[in-house]
Design a protein around this motif. Structure first.
Motif, mmCIF file in Angstrom:
data_model
loop_
_atom_site.group_PDB
_atom_site.id
_atom_site.type_symbol
_atom_site.label_atom_id
_atom_site.label_comp_id
_atom_site.label_asym_id
_atom_site.label_seq_id
_atom_site.Cartn_x
_atom_site.Cartn_y
_atom_site.Cartn_z
ATOM 1 N N SER A 160 38.937 36.292 22.961
ATOM 2 C CA SER A 160 38.545 37.811 22.336
ATOM 3 C C SER A 160 37.432 37.498 21.671
ATOM 4 O O SER A 160 36.849 38.447 21.171
ATOM 5 C CB SER A 160 39.805 38.486 21.682
ATOM 6 O OG SER A 160 39.981 37.833 20.566
ATOM 7 N N LYS A 162 35.985 47.807 26.175
ATOM 8 C CA LYS A 162 36.856 47.957 24.837
ATOM 9 C C LYS A 162 37.791 49.283 25.471
ATOM 10 O O LYS A 162 37.572 50.022 26.411
ATOM 11 C CB LYS A 162 36.269 48.418 23.670
ATOM 12 C CG LYS A 162 35.296 49.835 23.729
ATOM 13 C CD LYS A 162 34.770 50.292 22.636
ATOM 14 C CE LYS A 162 34.101 51.531 22.557
ATOM 15 N NZ LYS A 162 33.443 51.744 21.304
ATOM 16 N N ALA A 184 40.790 42.440 22.225
ATOM 17 C CA ALA A 184 40.256 43.119 23.420
ATOM 18 C C ALA A 184 39.225 42.041 24.059
ATOM 19 O O ALA A 184 38.531 41.434 23.427
ATOM 20 C CB ALA A 184 39.686 44.290 23.322
ATOM 21 N N TYR A 193 41.834 46.628 16.084
ATOM 22 C CA TYR A 193 41.557 48.087 16.004
ATOM 23 C C TYR A 193 41.974 48.710 14.599
ATOM 24 O O TYR A 193 43.162 49.199 14.649
ATOM 25 C CB TYR A 193 41.750 49.044 17.285
ATOM 26 C CG TYR A 193 40.586 48.643 18.172
ATOM 27 C CD1 TYR A 193 39.457 49.807 18.333
ATOM 28 C CD2 TYR A 193 40.948 47.638 19.016
ATOM 29 C CE1 TYR A 193 38.608 49.264 19.353
ATOM 30 C CE2 TYR A 193 39.833 47.268 20.180
ATOM 31 C CZ TYR A 193 38.720 48.354 20.092
ATOM 32 O OH TYR A 193 37.870 47.754 21.219
ATOM 33 N N ASN A 248 42.881 44.848 29.091
ATOM 34 C CA ASN A 248 41.795 44.016 28.239
ATOM 35 C C ASN A 248 42.170 43.776 26.744
ATOM 36 O O ASN A 248 41.603 42.954 26.251
ATOM 37 C CB ASN A 248 40.709 44.699 28.320
ATOM 38 C CG ASN A 248 40.081 44.879 29.737
ATOM 39 O OD1 ASN A 248 40.453 44.293 30.514
ATOM 40 N ND2 ASN A 248 38.806 45.716 29.796
ATOM 41 N N CYS A 249 43.327 44.328 26.521
ATOM 42 C CA CYS A 249 43.770 44.175 24.796
ATOM 43 C C CYS A 249 45.203 43.833 25.028
ATOM 44 O O CYS A 249 45.812 43.913 25.825
ATOM 45 C CB CYS A 249 43.219 45.234 23.947
ATOM 46 S SG CYS A 249 44.251 46.870 24.462
ATOM 47 N N ILE A 285 46.607 47.170 17.956
ATOM 48 C CA ILE A 285 45.865 46.999 19.066
ATOM 49 C C ILE A 285 44.795 45.843 18.658
ATOM 50 O O ILE A 285 43.843 46.137 17.707
ATOM 51 C CB ILE A 285 45.131 48.373 19.518
ATOM 52 C CG1 ILE A 285 46.357 49.280 19.662
ATOM 53 C CG2 ILE A 285 44.420 48.123 20.665
ATOM 54 C CD1 ILE A 285 45.628 50.724 19.887
ATOM 55 N N ARG A 324 36.707 48.025 14.384
ATOM 56 C CA ARG A 324 37.561 46.834 14.347
ATOM 57 C C ARG A 324 37.332 45.929 13.006
ATOM 58 O O ARG A 324 36.392 45.802 12.505
ATOM 59 C CB ARG A 324 37.242 45.995 15.696
ATOM 60 C CG ARG A 324 37.621 46.749 17.062
ATOM 61 C CD ARG A 324 37.496 45.730 18.035
ATOM 62 N NE ARG A 324 36.137 45.338 18.165
ATOM 63 C CZ ARG A 324 35.573 44.684 19.258
ATOM 64 N NH1 ARG A 324 36.570 44.124 20.013
ATOM 65 N NH2 ARG A 324 34.382 44.049 19.392
ATOM 66 N N GLN A 377 40.156 40.821 16.053
ATOM 67 C CA GLN A 377 39.637 41.764 16.779
ATOM 68 C C GLN A 377 40.620 43.035 16.601
ATOM 69 O O GLN A 377 41.097 43.378 17.578
ATOM 70 C CB GLN A 377 39.274 41.608 18.333
ATOM 71 C CG GLN A 377 38.127 40.452 18.081
ATOM 72 C CD GLN A 377 36.737 40.961 17.431
ATOM 73 O OE1 GLN A 377 36.132 42.031 17.598
ATOM 74 N NE2 GLN A 377 36.378 40.117 16.539
#
Length: 364
Positions: free
Chosen positions: A216, A149, A145, A249, A170-171, A142, A270, A247
């Protein structure tokens, strides 16, 4: 045909009594198997002599000794040298029509199983190099983003299935099977094409993915890192480089900083960048601004915002680094200040050159 190379008779003879200091028995066995295979095929089809009869005898003896040291059974050759090779075929009436192909098939039948056994050993040795790799298995990424978030829940606690229940648009989420040898830019582009730009050609899709990743990032130092690294994709074979993923996760703690009195159980949600290298390394690259190790002070009269060094924040940061390293990750940190200097692109480029050289796929 004139002989274009000369067999090192003394070196081959020494193999009967022990391994070489500069090369493993496995490497030597592979080379000798190839030498004998090519020699018998060449002599039987085009009558070229790579070795004379005495040299073939030495090579066969050395081959047998090295294979026995490796715990493999040597091939049972019905001949010991070129003269015996032709005698064998004459006795079996194989010198007529189709004799060349028959000789090739004979050599393959005799030496092929040995070559396969050596390839199996090579593969096993290759796998041994990853015993200290990252813990756990890859499930999904993931990353990248933009805006609020994502909010993530554990949909199935038994199989560790996660689901993004808010801000999923958004991701980006990469759920394809991760190749054993890391994740290349070409594979990332193919995934992007399949899920986001199905009608685009590879160059257009690559440009679209790069622009989406760039969006991002909201700090100049991070943008400089991505821009400098991604310039390598335009070089020959650049699409085969590991993809630099921004970015990402690492984990999700819904309680983190819920209130001023709760700092959360996990201190880094992240990673700034992640590389999944061809030697199966997971490489984390962090770009540290002042907020990573300091607390923000009220703006001064001139509007400037200063930070006060925080031992607590610094301790949380290095503690998380230790945890990741013990889990098998490599971590490299840049200070945000050093990436704002005029020479920062060269600094970043030199760093990635050394990093990629260090993390090539192992060769045997």
């Amino acid at each position: 045909m004139s002989q274009l190379w000369e067999l090192d008779v003394e070196l081959v003879e020494s193999l009967r009594f022990g391994p070489l200091s500069a090369h493993s028995d496995l490497d030597v066995a592979v080379a000798l198997t190839r030498l004998l295979h090519e020699d018998f095929v060449s002599r039987g089809t085009s009558h070229d002599e790579r070795m004379n009869d005495e040299e073939v005898v030495l090579a066969v003896k050395a081959h047998r000794a090295v294979l026995e040291r490796l715990g493999l059974e040597p091939p049972k050759l019905p001949f010991r040298h070129h003269s015996g090779f032709f005698d064998y075929w004459r006795r079996n009436n194989m010198s007529g029509g189709g004799g060349w192909q028959a000789r090739r098939e004979c050599v393959e039948e005799l030496l092929g199983p040995t070559r396969q056994a050596l390839e199996d050993l090579q593969e096993a040795e290759y796998e041994q190099q990853f015993k200290k790799g990252p813990l756990g298995t890859f499930k999904n990424l993931i990353f990248a983003a933009v805006g609020p978030k994502p909010q993530i829940v554990l949909r199935d606690a038994v199989s560790n299935e996660v689901e993004i229940v808010r801000n999923a648009d958004n991701c980006l989420v990469y759920r394809d099977t991760l190749p054993v040898q890391g994740l290349t830019w070409r594979q990332m582009v193919a995934w992007w094409q399949a899920h986001h730009m199905p009608d685009a050609e590879e160059p257009e899709a690559a440009d679209g993915l790069y622009r989406r990743l760039y969006r991002s990032l909201d700090s100049l130092p991070e943008q400089t890192v991505l821009r400098t690294y991604c310039a390598r994709y335009a070089e020959p074979d650049g699409f085969e480089l590991p993809a630099l993923i921004p970015q990402v996760y690492l984990h999700y703690d819904p309680y983190t900083r819920k209130s001023s009195g709760h700092s959360g159980a996990l201190h880094r949600e992240r990673m700034d960048f992640l590389l999944l290298a061809p030697d199966r390394s997971r490489i984390v690259i962090e770009v540290d601004g002042a907020h990573h190790y300091g607390t923000k002070n009220p703006a001064g009269a001139d509007g400037r915002i200063m930070y006060t060094a925080s031992p607590r924040l610094y301790s949380e940061m290095v503690a998380e680094d230790r945890r990741l390293r013990l889990a098998g990750y490599e971590i490299y940190r840049f200070g945000g200040w050093e990436l704002t200097r005029p020479d920062s692109p060269q600094l970043i480029s030199d760093f990635f050159t050394e990093l990629l050289t260090r993390h090539k796929k192992p060769t045997l």
